[in-house]
Structure formats: structure tokens, C-alpha cells
Design an enzyme around this catalytic site. Sequence first.
Site, PDB file in Angstrom:
ATOM      1  N   GLY A  60       1.141  -0.889  -6.161  1.00  0.00           N
ATOM      2  CA  GLY A  60       2.097   0.442  -5.611  1.00  0.00           C
ATOM      3  C   GLY A  60       2.161   1.246  -6.966  1.00  0.00           C
ATOM      4  O   GLY A  60       2.037   2.446  -7.047  1.00  0.00           O
ATOM      5  N   LEU A  61       2.697   0.571  -7.953  1.00  0.00           N
ATOM      6  CA  LEU A  61       3.157   1.570  -9.068  1.00  0.00           C
ATOM      7  C   LEU A  61       1.761   1.965  -9.569  1.00  0.00           C
ATOM      8  O   LEU A  61       1.830   3.414 -10.014  1.00  0.00           O
ATOM      9  CB  LEU A  61       3.723   0.568 -10.399  1.00  0.00           C
ATOM     10  CG  LEU A  61       3.725   1.079 -11.540  1.00  0.00           C
ATOM     11  CD1 LEU A  61       4.982   2.218 -11.687  1.00  0.00           C
ATOM     12  CD2 LEU A  61       4.299   0.281 -12.353  1.00  0.00           C
ATOM     13  N   ASP A  98      -0.047  -4.035  -2.558  1.00  0.00           N
ATOM     14  CA  ASP A  98       1.374  -3.950  -2.470  1.00  0.00           C
ATOM     15  C   ASP A  98       2.028  -2.924  -1.353  1.00  0.00           C
ATOM     16  O   ASP A  98       1.575  -1.820  -1.366  1.00  0.00           O
ATOM     17  CB  ASP A  98       1.686  -3.294  -3.981  1.00  0.00           C
ATOM     18  CG  ASP A  98       3.116  -3.150  -4.128  1.00  0.00           C
ATOM     19  OD1 ASP A  98       4.029  -3.366  -3.213  1.00  0.00           O
ATOM     20  OD2 ASP A  98       3.215  -2.802  -5.321  1.00  0.00           O
ATOM     21  N   ASP A 100       4.881  -2.461  -0.530  1.00  0.00           N
ATOM     22  CA  ASP A 100       6.262  -1.847  -0.837  1.00  0.00           C
ATOM     23  C   ASP A 100       7.332  -2.377   0.176  1.00  0.00           C
ATOM     24  O   ASP A 100       7.352  -3.714   0.309  1.00  0.00           O
ATOM     25  CB  ASP A 100       6.367  -0.293  -0.861  1.00  0.00           C
ATOM     26  CG  ASP A 100       5.800   0.205  -2.155  1.00  0.00           C
ATOM     27  OD1 ASP A 100       5.359  -0.368  -3.055  1.00  0.00           O
ATOM     28  OD2 ASP A 100       5.212   1.309  -2.022  1.00  0.00           O
ATOM     29  N   LYS A 133      11.630   2.996  -1.480  1.00  0.00           N
ATOM     30  CA  LYS A 133      11.660   2.037  -2.333  1.00  0.00           C
ATOM     31  C   LYS A 133      11.864   2.560  -3.692  1.00  0.00           C
ATOM     32  O   LYS A 133      11.475   3.818  -4.132  1.00  0.00           O
ATOM     33  CB  LYS A 133      10.777   0.855  -2.440  1.00  0.00           C
ATOM     34  CG  LYS A 133       9.360   1.324  -2.446  1.00  0.00           C
ATOM     35  CD  LYS A 133       8.909   1.705  -3.642  1.00  0.00           C
ATOM     36  CE  LYS A 133       8.924   0.716  -5.170  1.00  0.00           C
ATOM     37  NZ  LYS A 133       7.965  -0.042  -4.993  1.00  0.00           N
ATOM     38  N   ASN A 135      10.949   1.560  -7.824  1.00  0.00           N
ATOM     39  CA  ASN A 135      10.187   0.356  -8.664  1.00  0.00           C
ATOM     40  C   ASN A 135      11.226  -0.524  -9.075  1.00  0.00           C
ATOM     41  O   ASN A 135      12.437  -0.004  -9.713  1.00  0.00           O
ATOM     42  CB  ASN A 135       9.544   0.995  -9.818  1.00  0.00           C
ATOM     43  CG  ASN A 135       8.731  -0.150 -10.399  1.00  0.00           C
ATOM     44  OD1 ASN A 135       9.288  -0.948 -11.301  1.00  0.00           O
ATOM     45  ND2 ASN A 135       7.531  -0.402 -10.167  1.00  0.00           N
ATOM     46  N   SER A 136      10.976  -1.839  -9.043  1.00  0.00           N
ATOM     47  CA  SER A 136      12.071  -2.998  -9.351  1.00  0.00           C
ATOM     48  C   SER A 136      12.481  -2.944 -10.764  1.00  0.00           C
ATOM     49  O   SER A 136      13.514  -3.339 -11.019  1.00  0.00           O
ATOM     50  CB  SER A 136      11.428  -4.194  -8.904  1.00  0.00           C
ATOM     51  OG  SER A 136      11.012  -4.414  -7.768  1.00  0.00           O
ATOM     52  N   ARG A 171       8.232 -10.611  -0.426  1.00  0.00           N
ATOM     53  CA  ARG A 171       8.577 -10.443  -2.095  1.00  0.00           C
ATOM     54  C   ARG A 171      10.377 -10.476  -1.852  1.00  0.00           C
ATOM     55  O   ARG A 171      10.769  -9.654  -1.221  1.00  0.00           O
ATOM     56  CB  ARG A 171       7.965  -9.523  -2.549  1.00  0.00           C
ATOM     57  CG  ARG A 171       8.791  -8.893  -3.816  1.00  0.00           C
ATOM     58  CD  ARG A 171       7.738  -7.724  -4.595  1.00  0.00           C
ATOM     59  NE  ARG A 171       8.524  -6.965  -5.331  1.00  0.00           N
ATOM     60  CZ  ARG A 171       8.000  -5.852  -5.883  1.00  0.00           C
ATOM     61  NH1 ARG A 171       6.304  -5.854  -5.917  1.00  0.00           N
ATOM     62  NH2 ARG A 171       8.620  -5.286  -6.761  1.00  0.00           N
ATOM     63  N   HIS A 202      10.333 -12.626  -7.539  1.00  0.00           N
ATOM     64  CA  HIS A 202      10.417 -11.417  -8.847  1.00  0.00           C
ATOM     65  C   HIS A 202      11.395 -11.633  -9.640  1.00  0.00           C
ATOM     66  O   HIS A 202      12.664 -11.720  -9.355  1.00  0.00           O
ATOM     67  CB  HIS A 202      10.268  -9.958  -8.310  1.00  0.00           C
ATOM     68  CG  HIS A 202       9.471  -9.033  -9.003  1.00  0.00           C
ATOM     69  ND1 HIS A 202       8.828  -9.173 -10.242  1.00  0.00           N
ATOM     70  CD2 HIS A 202       9.082  -7.719  -8.994  1.00  0.00           C
ATOM     71  CE1 HIS A 202       8.232  -8.062 -10.772  1.00  0.00           C
ATOM     72  NE2 HIS A 202       8.567  -7.328  -9.851  1.00  0.00           N
TER      73      HIS A 202
END
Length: 555
Positions: A60-61, A98, A100, A133, A135-136, A171, A202
Amino acid sequence: MSMATKLDVKRDVPIPALSKAAQLRTLLESPDLSFLMEAHDGLSAKIVEEAGFRGVWASGLSMATALGVRDNNEASWTQVLEVLEFMSDATTVPILMDGDTGFGNFNNMRRLVRKLCQRDIAGVCIEDKLFPKTNSFLGHGQPLADIDEFCGKIKAGKDSQTDGDFCVVARVEALISGWGLDEALRRAEAYHDAGADAVLIHSKIATAAEILAFMKEWDNRSPVVIVPTTYYGTPTDQFRDAGISTIIWANHSLRASIKAMRETVRAIHEQESIAEVEDRIASLRDVFTLAGNAELSEAEDRYLPSTDDNVRAIVLAASRGSALGPLTEDQPKCMVDIRGQPLLRRLVSTLRESGVRDVHVVRGYRKEAVDLPNISTLDNDAYETTGEAASLACALDQIEGDCVIAYGDILFRRYILDNLLQTDGDIVVGVDAMWRERTGRTAERVRDLVQASAPFSPSYLDDEPVLLQRVAPDLAGDDISGEWVGLAKLSARGSELVCAEIASMGEDGSLATASLPDLFSRLAKHDNPPRVVYVTGHWLDVNDAFDLAKAGDFT
Ligand code: SPV
Ligand code: MG
């Protein structure tokens, strides 16, 4: 009645290879460590497959960044789906998307999974955060989704898949959000029970400590996927030993391309030249190979109508074209740009459209610049001191069977060549009867004037062939029937006649400096002279800036 077992069945049809979803399932479930490599568009997905990876992580990123937006669901899910469709079409290995947070609630997840199955995407990974969302790796302690709500989303996804092997990966973000190992395990367990085919645990710390602690407690209850972006220093064998199923290398194609593009673009900007970067970047040939042009070429041979599969062309493109000045300083005139494409490329396309796919180009001036797909090249290294007939002689071995001879600086409508190919005759030349209509065309300025046995007549009946008598610059008055368009067709016999004439010019010493008009004028003296097919415009040659401007408008 005999009882045939499955093994007894004799198959005429090969057993299909595993579907993409089944391939991903195999990667996730196999006891060996598997790898998914990030890609973000069709090209990067191809490169991932080319390198040998057996699966793609559609990050996704990376997709967002490549689209020029942030990894905050700024690209809509259907825009992402479009990217995925290109990636899927471009590859044969499975893609894990991905997903999300699933782009909404359980209902959005259902639609997403159905659409992914339609596009042959092998699986989706959804994360237990909130839409939209972030990004983590950004922010601290992002809020997590309610466990039951997220489990409902997983079930909705599993219930919606139309391919039995499609994989839903759940995830767990508990470690990233600072909720600790127990919460991570509680969530992983719940997601596993809800039907997730694997869990992705993650972590964003610099070591694998959290992941390895999770693995110890998890005890292989389902396949585990990891993304070691921040703990990249951990030797891969440690993950293998810990029983990890799959590693995602999550963003390295994107980051590599950013660096490469930035360095190249900056260098070109600073140097106002592309000379220095040429050897540091992928060649055009590489680009065409990656695009799969060879397959298209084969398909054209299979599907495009052709007058004769064995017709080949010799294109004479050795001269510089000095009247074009600086445009031909580093390249011959056949390579000057006509609306974004080299002139020669347009000519080769027209030849191919008429079924002439075996194209041999005789190069001379700046020969290295004549680099196009779908052509073979021959060289007249003495181009500075010799003429067109000598260039043609460089292709002597190729002049056999049905053959087309063409100047390398012409553009013409396809029907002109089709007419020549369809006309009986060992040597057939195209002659423009309306040559005077072209601006700047006067007898004094045209070199390839033609004298024929009969002038063009609009009501001309096709029973009496018109024959070539001379091609020369010094014709005048009624002797001029038209202008040669720079195209000739030879039958197998015609090819023999041309080769014999070239040999005899070699013997009498005239070959080195002779023009093609000289050659055709000699052939016109034979018992069986070349035949003339009249055209009325719809072609041009490029000699100077004025012609070039006209060529830009030629369609
Ligand atoms: C992505 O590649 O978009 C991911 C992985 O979700 S990460 O950036 O590590 O969150
Ligand atoms: Mg992501």
C-alpha cells in the site's frame, strides 16, 4: 462397467498449473521459508518475477507513493484495484495485496475480495486499525480496531472469495501500537479462529526480539508472515529457525527506484545532456524486452493479414542528410524525430503493416544511433565516399526472393506498398504522377525524375503495363512522367536481376558512386524492364527542414 479411478483417466489436456491463489497458499503453508517482494506497478511486478521471486507483495505504501499520494487511503480502493490489475496481468506469480483496513467495514471487505478474485489476485492482507489508516511507521500508538468487528471483517472476506484458495492474511498491529505481546497473541488467536489463513505480526523496533517472542508463544498455530523493514539486520536464518512462514521485503523496489531516478534526473538537469547517464541506465532494448515486444511481433506474424510472409525489405539509411543541419549531427536522417518517433520507426511500422516484417537496414553515418527493435542492420562503412547502389550492395545476401527496396527517409501511406506488392512484375516501382503538386517540386530540384512508356491517366485501363525507361535528374518537359517514390518491389526473379546488375556495375567500376536511379535506369534497358505503378501523392521524403515540418503532419 469398469470402475475407472482418477488415476486410470487418460488425459488429452494438460493438468492446469496451480492457480495464483493456490500458489500463494502453497507459499504460506509450506514448511520452508517463503519470500514476497514488493512491487507497485506492472513494471516492478515483472522485475520481481524476473528476479525469481515466487510471489509479489503489492504494498500500500509503495503503490500510494508511486501514484504520488500518501499512504493514508488517499488513493481510492478502485484506483488501487486498477494498479493491481496491471500487476496481475503482467505476471504469472501470485500477488498478496496490502488491503490496509479493508477500505471500510465488513461490507466493503466483501466487495473488495470479490473484485480481487475477479482480477486473479491471490490474497489480501488486512490490518486491525481504523479507516482511513496511517502507515504503521508513522505516529505513536495508533488506535486499533475492535477485535470482534475485525473478526467479522475476516469472516466476510472468507465468505466472499470466489476462489477456494484465495488467502486472507490478518495483520496484527498490537506490538506496533504498544499494546504488548499478550494483546498481540489474543488478537492473533481471535483472527485465526475467525478463519484467517495466516497472521502477519508487525513490529517496528530495530531488532527481531518482539517477533521471536511472539513466535515462541504462538507455537505454529497458523502460518506467520513478517515484515522486517526496521529489523533488517537480523540474519534470515533466524527467521527460518523460528518457524516463520513468509517474509515480506516490503518497500525496497520503490526505494531503489526513487534513488536511481533521482540520481539520473539530477545528472541530466545539471549536465543538460544525457550522454553521461546513457551507460548507467537500462537500455531501450531492455525496455522493449520487459514490455514483451518480442511476443507482440510473433503475434503480429500470426494474426495480421499479410500479402506474403516471406517478403523482406532492404532499407537504405546510410546518409547523414546534412541539409537537416544540427538535427543530424549525432544521428542519420532516418532517425530524426517525427512526432515523437524516429522516421525509420514509422517506416518500419508501415512495412510491417503490409506484412513485410523481415527488415534489413543499411546503416552508415552514425550507425550506432540506428538502434530500433524489429530490424536487422548491415553497414556501409564507406558511406562517405560511396552512393546508394554501393549501400544496396552491402545487403546483397539479403536480396533474394520477394523483396522491397526502400529509401530510409520516406513515409508513405500503406496502400502504396500494398499496390506494388499486388502488381505482377519482376521489378515494380512506385512513381508519383502528381509530383509537381508538392511545394518546392520543380524539375531542377528533383533528382529521381522518371520517364515511363506512358504517362499517368486517371482513366488508365490496367491492360497495358507502363514500363520504366529512365530515372534521372536531367529529364525535362514531356519526358517526365513522375517522380520515383523511393519504393520498389522485386519478385524472386527481380531480386536475381538486381543482384546481377549490381555485380555487373561492380565489374565495370560504376558501382561505388552510382545512385539507385542509375541502377534502375540500367535495369530499364533490359528486355524485361521494371514496371511502373502510378500513385498520386500520399508519400514524402525528408531532405530538409521544410520536408521535416511536412512529415510532422503526415498521417
Ligand atoms: C506496506 O508495504 O504498505 C505495508 C508494510 O503495509 S509497512 O509499510 O511496513 O506497514
Ligand atoms: Mg501498507
